[in-house]
Scaffold this motif. Structure first.
Motif, PDB file in Angstrom:
ATOM      1  N   ASN A 130       2.179  -1.061  -6.134  1.00 46.60           N
ATOM      2  CA  ASN A 130       1.042  -1.977  -6.129  1.00 46.60           C
ATOM      3  C   ASN A 130      -0.264  -1.211  -5.914  1.00 46.60           C
ATOM      4  N   TYR A 131      -0.797  -1.228  -4.699  1.00 43.91           N
ATOM      5  CA  TYR A 131      -2.093  -0.581  -4.448  1.00 43.91           C
ATOM      6  C   TYR A 131      -1.930   0.810  -3.837  1.00 43.91           C
TER       7      TYR A 131
ATOM      8  N   PRO B   4      -8.649   0.208  -1.896  1.00 38.30           N
ATOM      9  CA  PRO B   4      -7.337   0.367  -2.513  1.00 38.30           C
ATOM     10  C   PRO B   4      -7.413   0.027  -4.002  1.00 38.30           C
ATOM     11  N   TYR B   5      -6.750   0.841  -4.817  1.00 42.32           N
ATOM     12  CA  TYR B   5      -6.841   0.662  -6.263  1.00 42.32           C
ATOM     13  C   TYR B   5      -5.455   0.566  -6.897  1.00 42.32           C
TER      14      TYR B   5
ATOM     15  N   TYR C 201       0.804  -1.218   0.000  1.00 47.09           N
ATOM     16  CA  TYR C 201       0.000   0.000   0.000  1.00 47.09           C
ATOM     17  C   TYR C 201       0.842   1.275   0.000  1.00 47.09           C
ATOM     18  N   SER C 202       0.483   2.202  -0.896  1.00 46.23           N
ATOM     19  CA  SER C 202       1.128   3.514  -0.951  1.00 46.23           C
ATOM     20  C   SER C 202       0.033   4.580  -0.924  1.00 46.23           C
ATOM     21  N   ARG C 203       0.417   5.769  -0.448  1.00 46.91           N
ATOM     22  CA  ARG C 203      -0.573   6.840  -0.297  1.00 46.91           C
ATOM     23  C   ARG C 203      -0.461   7.827  -1.458  1.00 46.91           C
ATOM     24  N   ASN C 204      -1.590   8.272  -1.983  1.00 46.65           N
ATOM     25  CA  ASN C 204      -1.499   9.333  -2.975  1.00 46.65           C
ATOM     26  C   ASN C 204      -2.480  10.468  -2.698  1.00 46.65           C
TER      27      ASN C 204
END
Ligand SMILES: [Zn+2]
Length: 333
Positions: A200-201, A189-190, A170-173
């Motif tokens: 990844n997501y 999560p996309y 998971y990464s934050r945007n």
């Protein structure tokens, strides 16, 4: 998208992604004690190595034994420990590899959740690369000095995109300008084709980088509203700012205590929220990749949010860090 049903009669989710800037054991421990006492489990990011750019950033790293013990204690209590790069400043690939190994040795697993920090050159898909045309062009103009990031550039000495792809789920945007994060982005999560090679997501977070913004966003009224909507909040902030002059920010304390009295709230860390939403996505047949036009709207919303709190509402970290409140606090340290 229909409303999500939560288990055990829970009616809403509230959690925090805590950027580790300014977090020292002495100031962060009381804040986490308060969260724990009120039944909240959230996500704390960490640095493996000490800060290398003290003119810009400060805070403890896992190299300080007492701080490390505190973070291990949080992990034992069910908080998620995530990565905020291996440290603040300039880090190259061999040190990043070693830093990820050190994280694994301490916590028993590689980090699976990462948030980019400030001006780190090893940031992944950062600066104007977070946006597509024409938003990327505006960001480039607005923050021209904020565009030297190489984490996903093969051949760069700061490259660690392959490890990021391997380990980081998971990464934050994009940032959201309301308490109910999910209400603005039901795809999370996309996945995003533009960033697939080394990520990844992705997820969005509610923009509330300091206590000024937190107190505007989170209070009795908005918490009740979140419950009524069956909403999901992933709030982005710096809890390292919240303990000043020997006490925790009063508005924050009240809000957390109010959440503590609400047995309908489901208080789990960000990775558990996203794992839960991933299951629901599959169940409901929601596309894994974010649709093109939806993403454009989200990018615009995120950019407008940034501009609003920088130039109009004036509560973002640029303004907060210039304030007496922040600098008083810093002087005590
Ligand atoms: Zn940071």
């Amino acid at each position: 998208m229909k409303n999500i049903q939560f288990p055990d009669n829970k009616k809403f989710i509230f959690t925090i992604i805590d950027d580790t800037d300014d977090a020292y054991l002495e100031t962060i421990k009381p804040v986490y004690d308060l969260l724990h006492e009120n039944g909240l489990r959230t996500t704390k990011t960490v640095w493996v190595y000490p800060v290398r750019d003290p003119e810009r950033s400060k805070g403890d790293s896992l190299q300080r034994p007492e701080y490390k013990e505190h973070i291990l204690d949080l992990q034992k209590k069910g908080f998620e420990i995530a990565l905020h790069n291996v440290g603040s400043g300039d880090f190259e690939r061999p040190e990043i590899i070693e830093g990820l190994d050190t994280f694994e040795k301490i916590f028993g697993h590689k980090p699976s959740h990462h948030v980019n920090h400030s001006y780190n050159p090893d940031n992944i898909y950062c600066g104007s690369k977070r946006f597509s045309f024409p938003m990327n062009w505006i960001v480039k103009k607005m923050y021209s000095q904020y565009d030297s990031f190489f984490g996903e550039i093969k051949g760069s000495k700061h490259f660690w995109g392959d490890l990021h792809k391997n380990d980081i789920k998971y990464s934050r945007n994009y940032e959201i300008d309301q308490l109910n994060t999910f209400g603005k982005n039901p795809y999370m999560p996309y996945k995003d084709k533009v960033y697939d090679e080394f990520a990844n997501y992705w997820y969005s977070s509610t923009f509330a980088s300091n206590q000024w913004m937190f107190n505007q966003r989170v209070n009795k009224k908005t918490i009740d509203q979140l419950e009524k909507e069956g909403g999901i909040c992933i709030l982005y902030t710096h809890l390292g700012y919240y303990h000043k002059n020997g006490k925790i920010d009063e508005g924050f304390k009240k809000a957390i205590e109010y959440l503590g009295t609400k047995k309908t709230g489901w208080y789990i860390p960000v990775n558990e929220v996203l794992d839960f939403l991933m299951e629901k996505k599959i169940e409901n047949g929601v596309p894994e990749y974010i649709p093109f036009w939806f993403k454009k709207r989200l990018e615009l919303h995120s950019l407008i949010t940034r501009i609003k709190y920088r130039y109009f509402v004036k509560k973002d970290d640029y303004h907060f860090k210039l304030s007496e409140e922040y600098n008083d606090n810093a002087a005590i340290k």
